[in-house]
Design an enzyme around this catalytic site. Structure first.
Site, PDB file in Angstrom:
ATOM      1  N   ARG A  41     -28.151   1.383   5.137  1.00  0.00           N
ATOM      2  CA  ARG A  41     -27.813   1.655   6.526  1.00  0.00           C
ATOM      3  C   ARG A  41     -28.327   0.722   6.953  1.00  0.00           C
ATOM      4  NH1 ARG A  41     -26.887   6.964   4.912  1.00  0.00           N
ATOM      5  NH2 ARG A  41     -27.631   7.315   2.421  1.00  0.00           N
ATOM      6  N   GLU A  93     -25.605   4.790  20.829  1.00  0.00           N
ATOM      7  CA  GLU A  93     -24.794   4.561  19.076  1.00  0.00           C
ATOM      8  C   GLU A  93     -26.551   5.547  18.646  1.00  0.00           C
ATOM      9  OE1 GLU A  93     -25.004   1.553  16.724  1.00  0.00           O
ATOM     10  OE2 GLU A  93     -25.396   2.392  14.897  1.00  0.00           O
ATOM     11  N   ARG A 142     -28.222  20.418   5.037  1.00  0.00           N
ATOM     12  CA  ARG A 142     -27.493  18.704   5.061  1.00  0.00           C
ATOM     13  C   ARG A 142     -29.315  17.965   5.046  1.00  0.00           C
ATOM     14  NH1 ARG A 142     -24.911  13.655   7.469  1.00  0.00           N
ATOM     15  NH2 ARG A 142     -25.671  12.070   5.664  1.00  0.00           N
ATOM     16  N   ASP A 149     -13.333  -1.544  15.352  1.00  0.00           N
ATOM     17  CA  ASP A 149     -12.274  -2.303  16.961  1.00  0.00           C
ATOM     18  C   ASP A 149     -11.732  -1.401  17.845  1.00  0.00           C
ATOM     19  OD1 ASP A 149     -12.037  -4.468  15.014  1.00  0.00           O
ATOM     20  OD2 ASP A 149      -9.806  -3.979  14.162  1.00  0.00           O
ATOM     21  N   ALA A 200     -22.019   8.256   8.296  1.00  0.00           N
ATOM     22  CA  ALA A 200     -21.388   7.163   6.952  1.00  0.00           C
ATOM     23  C   ALA A 200     -20.486   5.860   7.501  1.00  0.00           C
ATOM     24  CB  ALA A 200     -21.281   7.180   5.489  1.00  0.00           C
ATOM     25  N   PRO A 239     -19.008  12.293   9.833  1.00  0.00           N
ATOM     26  CA  PRO A 239     -18.484  12.993   8.737  1.00  0.00           C
ATOM     27  C   PRO A 239     -20.134  12.741   8.435  1.00  0.00           C
ATOM     28  CG  PRO A 239     -18.169  10.351   8.489  1.00  0.00           C
ATOM     29  CD  PRO A 239     -18.347   9.972   9.641  1.00  0.00           C
ATOM     30  N   ASN A 240     -20.290  14.860   7.590  1.00  0.00           N
ATOM     31  CA  ASN A 240     -21.210  15.044   7.263  1.00  0.00           C
ATOM     32  C   ASN A 240     -22.076  15.685   7.986  1.00  0.00           C
ATOM     33  OD1 ASN A 240     -20.549  14.927   4.627  1.00  0.00           O
ATOM     34  ND2 ASN A 240     -21.251  12.823   4.471  1.00  0.00           N
ATOM     35  N   ASN A 250     -22.838   9.128  16.832  1.00  0.00           N
ATOM     36  CA  ASN A 250     -23.298   9.176  15.724  1.00  0.00           C
ATOM     37  C   ASN A 250     -21.729   9.459  14.506  1.00  0.00           C
ATOM     38  OD1 ASN A 250     -24.775   9.177  13.623  1.00  0.00           O
ATOM     39  ND2 ASN A 250     -26.086  11.130  13.715  1.00  0.00           N
ATOM     40  N   HIS A 286     -28.187   7.880  15.683  1.00  0.00           N
ATOM     41  CA  HIS A 286     -28.500   7.829  14.427  1.00  0.00           C
ATOM     42  C   HIS A 286     -29.695   9.399  14.793  1.00  0.00           C
ATOM     43  CE1 HIS A 286     -25.540   5.414  12.123  1.00  0.00           C
ATOM     44  NE2 HIS A 286     -26.399   4.762  13.523  1.00  0.00           N
ATOM     45  N   LEU A 287     -29.790  10.832  13.763  1.00  0.00           N
ATOM     46  CA  LEU A 287     -30.646  10.710  13.804  1.00  0.00           C
ATOM     47  C   LEU A 287     -32.317  10.645  12.787  1.00  0.00           C
ATOM     48  CD1 LEU A 287     -28.652  14.309  12.303  1.00  0.00           C
ATOM     49  CD2 LEU A 287     -29.780  14.185  14.672  1.00  0.00           C
ATOM     50  N   SER A 288     -31.947   9.710  11.665  1.00  0.00           N
ATOM     51  CA  SER A 288     -32.608   9.257  11.263  1.00  0.00           C
ATOM     52  C   SER A 288     -32.674   7.635  11.624  1.00  0.00           C
ATOM     53  CB  SER A 288     -32.285   9.019   9.500  1.00  0.00           C
ATOM     54  OG  SER A 288     -31.070   8.674   9.498  1.00  0.00           O
ATOM     55  N   HIS A 295     -21.509   2.512   8.860  1.00  0.00           N
ATOM     56  CA  HIS A 295     -21.525   1.043   7.931  1.00  0.00           C
ATOM     57  C   HIS A 295     -20.941   1.203   7.336  1.00  0.00           C
ATOM     58  CE1 HIS A 295     -25.648   3.261   8.268  1.00  0.00           C
ATOM     59  NE2 HIS A 295     -25.285   4.396   8.065  1.00  0.00           N
ATOM     60  N   ARG A 329     -34.815   2.831   5.476  1.00  0.00           N
ATOM     61  CA  ARG A 329     -33.901   4.035   4.459  1.00  0.00           C
ATOM     62  C   ARG A 329     -32.931   2.542   3.937  1.00  0.00           C
ATOM     63  NH1 ARG A 329     -30.203   8.365   6.158  1.00  0.00           N
ATOM     64  NH2 ARG A 329     -30.635   9.255   3.914  1.00  0.00           N
TER      65      ARG A 329
HETATM   66  C1  DQA Z   1     -26.953   9.183  10.111  1.00  0.00           C
HETATM   67  C2  DQA Z   1     -27.417   7.949   9.341  1.00  0.00           C
HETATM   68  C3  DQA Z   1     -26.354   7.592   8.154  1.00  0.00           C
HETATM   69  O1  DQA Z   1     -26.784   6.323   7.680  1.00  0.00           O
HETATM   70  C4  DQA Z   1     -26.033   8.418   7.257  1.00  0.00           C
HETATM   71  O2  DQA Z   1     -24.274   8.190   6.926  1.00  0.00           O
HETATM   72  C5  DQA Z   1     -25.715   9.617   8.742  1.00  0.00           C
HETATM   73  C6  DQA Z   1     -26.481  10.280   9.502  1.00  0.00           C
HETATM   74  C7  DQA Z   1     -28.141   9.532  10.740  1.00  0.00           C
HETATM   75  O3  DQA Z   1     -27.898  10.363  11.877  1.00  0.00           O
HETATM   76  O4  DQA Z   1     -29.294   9.420  10.561  1.00  0.00           O
HETATM   77  O5  DQA Z   1     -24.566  10.644   7.821  1.00  0.00           O
HETATM   78  O6  DQA Z   1     -26.088   8.309  11.008  1.00  0.00           O
END
Ligand code: DQA
Length: 148
Positions: free
Chosen positions: A112, A99, A19, A88, A78, A11-12, A75, A101-103, A81, A108
């Site tokens: 997270r 896995e 963003r 599952d 959210a 998502p997002n 990735n 994550h960009l950040s 978390h 953070r």
């Molecule tokens: C994320 C980190 C997550 O906590 C956040 O909700 C995201 C992006 C990242 O790529 O850093 O949507 O997965």
């Protein structure tokens, strides 16, 4: 035969580029995809990239992995978390999961700093921006090509 890898974004992540650019950078998901394709080809891998804002759709796509893919890069945004459903589905896989994550989620908010996805992952790459997806492709290539 080339191994095919599925790259899933949650998502997002369709909003990347506009963003919170101070956190996630200016690269769009299309930019990331465009960087993954040649790297995958260089590594002898095929790659398919998908994004969904829907937890259920991500679960359905994870369930497709055994029939079509040799590995998964995820990735989950959210949902990393929050989603026991995703955990599952991931636990039902025998294919390796990386896995991404960009950040750097460990720098953070505390919410997270726990990821359900990590509990099913071979490894976790976070904090390297779009480069993380390329690192994940390299890790999978090494695992798949050097498998006994
Ligand atoms: C994320 C980190 C997550 O906590 C956040 O909700 C995201 C992006 C990242 O790529 O850093 O949507 O997965």
């Amino acid at each position: 035969m080339a191994h095919d890898i599925l790259i899933l974004n949650g998502p997002n992540l369709n909003l990347l580029g506009r963003r919170e650019p101070d956190v996630y950078g200016r690269a769009t998901l299309a930019d990331i995809k465009a960087r993954c394709r040649p790297e995958a080809a260089r590594l002898g891998l095929g790659v398919e990239c998908r994004q969904s804002n829907s937890e259920g759709e991500l679960v359905t796509w994870v369930q497709e992995v055994p029939a079509r893919f040799a590995g998964l890069i995820l990735n989950a945004g959210a949902y990393s978390h929050t989603s026991v459903a995703l955990l599952d589905a991931l636990r039902a896989l025998n294919e390796p999961l990386i896995e991404v994550h960009l950040s750097n989620i460990y720098r953070r908010e505390t919410f997270r700093q726990h990821s359900y996805v990590s509990m099913a992952a071979k490894g976790v790459i976070c904090g390297f921006g779009p480069q993380g997806y390329l690192m994940a492709l390299r890790a999978l290539a090494a695992m798949l090509h050097h498998a006994p």
